[in-house]
Design a protein around this motif. Structure first.
Motif, PDB file in Angstrom:
ATOM      1  N   ASP A  15     -23.748 -22.434  59.930  1.00 59.60           N
ATOM      2  CA  ASP A  15     -24.230 -23.768  60.245  1.00 59.60           C
ATOM      3  C   ASP A  15     -23.390 -24.412  61.329  1.00 59.60           C
ATOM      4  OD1 ASP A  15     -24.958 -24.503  56.799  1.00 59.60           O
ATOM      5  OD2 ASP A  15     -26.143 -23.502  58.314  1.00 59.60           O
ATOM      6  N   GLN A  16     -22.105 -24.158  61.308  1.00 55.53           N
ATOM      7  CA  GLN A  16     -21.217 -24.730  62.300  1.00 55.53           C
ATOM      8  C   GLN A  16     -20.346 -23.623  62.841  1.00 55.53           C
ATOM      9  OE1 GLN A  16     -19.132 -27.978  60.547  1.00 55.53           O
ATOM     10  NE2 GLN A  16     -20.893 -29.324  60.646  1.00 55.53           N
ATOM     11  N   GLY A  17     -20.157 -23.634  64.145  1.00 56.25           N
ATOM     12  CA  GLY A  17     -19.340 -22.614  64.769  1.00 56.25           C
ATOM     13  C   GLY A  17     -17.870 -22.867  64.537  1.00 56.25           C
ATOM     14  N   ALA A  18     -17.048 -22.076  65.180  1.00 53.05           N
ATOM     15  CA  ALA A  18     -15.609 -22.203  65.031  1.00 53.05           C
ATOM     16  C   ALA A  18     -15.123 -23.561  65.519  1.00 53.05           C
ATOM     17  CB  ALA A  18     -14.913 -21.084  65.794  1.00 53.05           C
ATOM     18  N   PRO A  22     -21.946 -29.604  65.553  1.00 52.43           N
ATOM     19  CA  PRO A  22     -23.070 -29.803  64.643  1.00 52.43           C
ATOM     20  C   PRO A  22     -24.178 -28.783  64.882  1.00 52.43           C
ATOM     21  CG  PRO A  22     -22.999 -31.532  66.303  1.00 52.43           C
ATOM     22  CD  PRO A  22     -21.776 -30.692  66.481  1.00 52.43           C
ATOM     23  N   ARG A  23     -24.974 -28.570  63.861  1.00 58.37           N
ATOM     24  CA  ARG A  23     -26.120 -27.666  63.990  1.00 58.37           C
ATOM     25  C   ARG A  23     -27.105 -28.230  64.985  1.00 58.37           C
ATOM     26  NH1 ARG A  23     -27.227 -27.607  57.749  1.00 58.37           N
ATOM     27  NH2 ARG A  23     -28.563 -29.233  58.475  1.00 58.37           N
ATOM     28  N   PRO A  24     -27.822 -27.372  65.695  1.00 58.13           N
ATOM     29  CA  PRO A  24     -28.840 -27.878  66.624  1.00 58.13           C
ATOM     30  C   PRO A  24     -30.016 -28.454  65.840  1.00 58.13           C
ATOM     31  CG  PRO A  24     -28.876 -25.490  66.555  1.00 58.13           C
ATOM     32  CD  PRO A  24     -27.702 -25.930  65.729  1.00 58.13           C
ATOM     33  N   LEU A  25     -30.685 -29.402  66.451  1.00 59.90           N
ATOM     34  CA  LEU A  25     -31.856 -29.995  65.817  1.00 59.90           C
ATOM     35  C   LEU A  25     -33.006 -28.997  65.838  1.00 59.90           C
ATOM     36  CD1 LEU A  25     -31.698 -33.573  67.312  1.00 59.90           C
ATOM     37  CD2 LEU A  25     -31.100 -32.864  65.008  1.00 59.90           C
ATOM     38  N   PRO A  26     -33.961 -29.141  64.910  1.00 60.07           N
ATOM     39  CA  PRO A  26     -35.121 -28.254  64.911  1.00 60.07           C
ATOM     40  C   PRO A  26     -35.895 -28.367  66.228  1.00 60.07           C
ATOM     41  CG  PRO A  26     -35.036 -29.541  62.900  1.00 60.07           C
ATOM     42  CD  PRO A  26     -33.987 -30.083  63.811  1.00 60.07           C
ATOM     43  N   ALA A  27     -36.672 -27.334  66.515  1.00 57.99           N
ATOM     44  CA  ALA A  27     -37.459 -27.311  67.746  1.00 57.99           C
ATOM     45  C   ALA A  27     -38.474 -28.446  67.736  1.00 57.99           C
ATOM     46  CB  ALA A  27     -38.173 -25.976  67.875  1.00 57.99           C
ATOM     47  N   VAL A  49     -31.540 -42.027  63.044  1.00 57.07           N
ATOM     48  CA  VAL A  49     -30.087 -41.842  62.933  1.00 57.07           C
ATOM     49  C   VAL A  49     -29.693 -41.304  61.552  1.00 57.07           C
ATOM     50  CG1 VAL A  49     -27.862 -43.027  62.961  1.00 57.07           C
ATOM     51  CG2 VAL A  49     -29.550 -43.495  64.744  1.00 57.07           C
ATOM     52  N   PRO A  50     -30.195 -41.891  60.442  1.00 59.78           N
ATOM     53  CA  PRO A  50     -29.836 -41.307  59.144  1.00 59.78           C
ATOM     54  C   PRO A  50     -30.298 -39.857  58.982  1.00 59.78           C
ATOM     55  CG  PRO A  50     -30.803 -43.482  58.825  1.00 59.78           C
ATOM     56  CD  PRO A  50     -30.949 -43.143  60.269  1.00 59.78           C
ATOM     57  N   LEU A  51     -31.460 -39.525  59.541  1.00 61.52           N
ATOM     58  CA  LEU A  51     -31.943 -38.146  59.436  1.00 61.52           C
ATOM     59  C   LEU A  51     -31.058 -37.181  60.219  1.00 61.52           C
ATOM     60  CD1 LEU A  51     -35.794 -38.646  59.644  1.00 61.52           C
ATOM     61  CD2 LEU A  51     -34.460 -37.920  57.656  1.00 61.52           C
ATOM     62  N   VAL A  52     -30.605 -37.583  61.397  1.00 58.05           N
ATOM     63  CA  VAL A  52     -29.708 -36.719  62.167  1.00 58.05           C
ATOM     64  C   VAL A  52     -28.388 -36.574  61.426  1.00 58.05           C
ATOM     65  CG1 VAL A  52     -28.393 -36.525  64.319  1.00 58.05           C
ATOM     66  CG2 VAL A  52     -30.802 -37.167  64.378  1.00 58.05           C
ATOM     67  N   TRP A  53     -27.895 -37.665  60.825  1.00 60.82           N
ATOM     68  CA  TRP A  53     -26.655 -37.588  60.046  1.00 60.82           C
ATOM     69  C   TRP A  53     -26.828 -36.620  58.868  1.00 60.82           C
ATOM     70  CZ3 TRP A  53     -24.936 -38.374  55.118  1.00 60.82           C
ATOM     71  CH2 TRP A  53     -23.559 -38.400  54.962  1.00 60.82           C
ATOM     72  N   LEU A  54     -27.941 -36.733  58.144  1.00 65.56           N
ATOM     73  CA  LEU A  54     -28.196 -35.823  57.019  1.00 65.56           C
ATOM     74  C   LEU A  54     -28.316 -34.385  57.503  1.00 65.56           C
ATOM     75  CD1 LEU A  54     -30.744 -37.867  54.897  1.00 65.56           C
ATOM     76  CD2 LEU A  54     -28.408 -37.277  54.276  1.00 65.56           C
ATOM     77  N   HIS A  55     -28.930 -34.196  58.661  1.00 64.52           N
ATOM     78  CA  HIS A  55     -29.080 -32.846  59.204  1.00 64.52           C
ATOM     79  C   HIS A  55     -27.722 -32.222  59.541  1.00 64.52           C
ATOM     80  CE1 HIS A  55     -30.898 -29.533  61.413  1.00 64.52           C
ATOM     81  NE2 HIS A  55     -30.037 -29.764  62.382  1.00 64.52           N
ATOM     82  N   ALA A  57     -24.829 -33.061  58.132  1.00 67.78           N
ATOM     83  CA  ALA A  57     -23.946 -33.011  56.959  1.00 67.78           C
ATOM     84  C   ALA A  57     -23.926 -31.583  56.399  1.00 67.78           C
ATOM     85  CB  ALA A  57     -24.445 -33.984  55.897  1.00 67.78           C
ATOM     86  N   PRO A  58     -22.883 -31.232  55.668  1.00 67.97           N
ATOM     87  CA  PRO A  58     -22.869 -29.901  55.045  1.00 67.97           C
ATOM     88  C   PRO A  58     -24.110 -29.696  54.176  1.00 67.97           C
ATOM     89  CG  PRO A  58     -20.741 -30.960  54.838  1.00 67.97           C
ATOM     90  CD  PRO A  58     -21.675 -31.988  55.407  1.00 67.97           C
ATOM     91  N   ARG A  59     -24.607 -28.473  54.183  1.00 67.24           N
ATOM     92  CA  ARG A  59     -25.872 -28.172  53.495  1.00 67.24           C
ATOM     93  C   ARG A  59     -25.879 -28.545  52.015  1.00 67.24           C
ATOM     94  NH1 ARG A  59     -29.886 -24.987  55.878  1.00 67.24           N
ATOM     95  NH2 ARG A  59     -29.217 -24.078  57.845  1.00 67.24           N
ATOM     96  N   LEU A  60     -24.789 -28.382  51.325  1.00 64.57           N
ATOM     97  CA  LEU A  60     -24.781 -28.643  49.885  1.00 64.57           C
ATOM     98  C   LEU A  60     -24.477 -30.090  49.530  1.00 64.57           C
ATOM     99  CD1 LEU A  60     -23.064 -25.418  48.542  1.00 64.57           C
ATOM    100  CD2 LEU A  60     -25.484 -26.016  48.550  1.00 64.57           C
ATOM    101  N   LEU A  61     -24.141 -30.924  50.510  1.00 61.65           N
ATOM    102  CA  LEU A  61     -23.781 -32.309  50.218  1.00 61.65           C
ATOM    103  C   LEU A  61     -24.949 -33.078  49.609  1.00 61.65           C
ATOM    104  CD1 LEU A  61     -21.697 -34.590  50.394  1.00 61.65           C
ATOM    105  CD2 LEU A  61     -22.667 -35.135  52.634  1.00 61.65           C
ATOM    106  N   LEU A  62     -26.101 -33.044  50.242  1.00 65.71           N
ATOM    107  CA  LEU A  62     -27.245 -33.815  49.758  1.00 65.71           C
ATOM    108  C   LEU A  62     -27.702 -33.363  48.372  1.00 65.71           C
ATOM    109  CD1 LEU A  62     -29.218 -36.091  50.347  1.00 65.71           C
ATOM    110  CD2 LEU A  62     -30.675 -34.418  51.475  1.00 65.71           C
ATOM    111  N   PRO A  63     -27.915 -32.072  48.111  1.00 61.11           N
ATOM    112  CA  PRO A  63     -28.305 -31.683  46.751  1.00 61.11           C
ATOM    113  C   PRO A  63     -27.242 -32.029  45.709  1.00 61.11           C
ATOM    114  CG  PRO A  63     -28.660 -29.862  48.271  1.00 61.11           C
ATOM    115  CD  PRO A  63     -27.965 -30.932  49.030  1.00 61.11           C
ATOM    116  N   ALA A  64     -25.970 -31.906  46.075  1.00 62.19           N
ATOM    117  CA  ALA A  64     -24.905 -32.231  45.122  1.00 62.19           C
ATOM    118  C   ALA A  64     -24.916 -33.722  44.797  1.00 62.19           C
ATOM    119  CB  ALA A  64     -23.549 -31.818  45.686  1.00 62.19           C
ATOM    120  N   VAL A  65     -25.038 -34.555  45.805  1.00 59.15           N
ATOM    121  CA  VAL A  65     -25.058 -36.007  45.576  1.00 59.15           C
ATOM    122  C   VAL A  65     -26.288 -36.394  44.764  1.00 59.15           C
ATOM    123  CG1 VAL A  65     -25.274 -38.249  46.717  1.00 59.15           C
ATOM    124  CG2 VAL A  65     -23.639 -36.580  47.570  1.00 59.15           C
TER     125      VAL A  65
END
Length: 129
Positions: A15-18, A22-27, A49-55, A57-65
């Motif tokens: 998801d994130q390089g070295a 941030p991950r690239p946005l969807p096409a 803006v909130p959607l880009v922030w959620l995108h 964020a680490p993948r497991l953050l949203l399901p965990a919260v």
């Protein structure tokens, strides 16, 4: 000799390089629904803006919260639990609203059912019933 980069075990690029970029946005060329009403355009604009922030964020953050909020809403009695469940329902409702134009019939029913169940649980947790 350059070291080869290995893919994660999932077979997907990380998801994130070295660099922690941030991950690239969807096409696609826009966040907005073509031909949308003024209300939908405004909600989509404010949600960008909130959607880009959620995108990003680490993948497991949203399901965990969401899991923590759901469990806390079910465990806490009274108004506190009801508020948490209603907030979770509002979040799901917001996401359902944003994705609604792209959903098919069964997917729409499931979104509405999830929001209705959370609101029902919130009512039960509030002690009104």
């Amino acid at each position: 000799m350059a070291a080869k980069r290995r893919k994660p075990a999932s077979g997907r690029p990380s998801d994130q390089g070295a660099t922690g970029a941030p991950r690239p946005l969807p096409a696609g060329d826009t966040f907005y629904t073509p031909g949308a009403s003024r209300l939908r355009r405004e909600i989509e604009r404010r949600s960008a803006v909130p959607l880009v922030w959620l995108h990003n964020a680490p993948r497991l953050l949203l399901p965990a919260v969401m899991g923590v909020v759901l469990i806390a809403g079910l465990v806490l009695a009274g108004l506190a639990g009801a508020v948490l469940l209603v907030l979770l329902a509002a979040f799901f409702g917001w996401l359902a609203f944003l994705t609604w134009p792209r959903l098919r019939g069964g997917e729409r029913i499931m979104r509405v059912a999830a929001v209705a169940v959370l609101l029902g649980l919130g009512l039960l947790q509030s002690g009104l019933f």
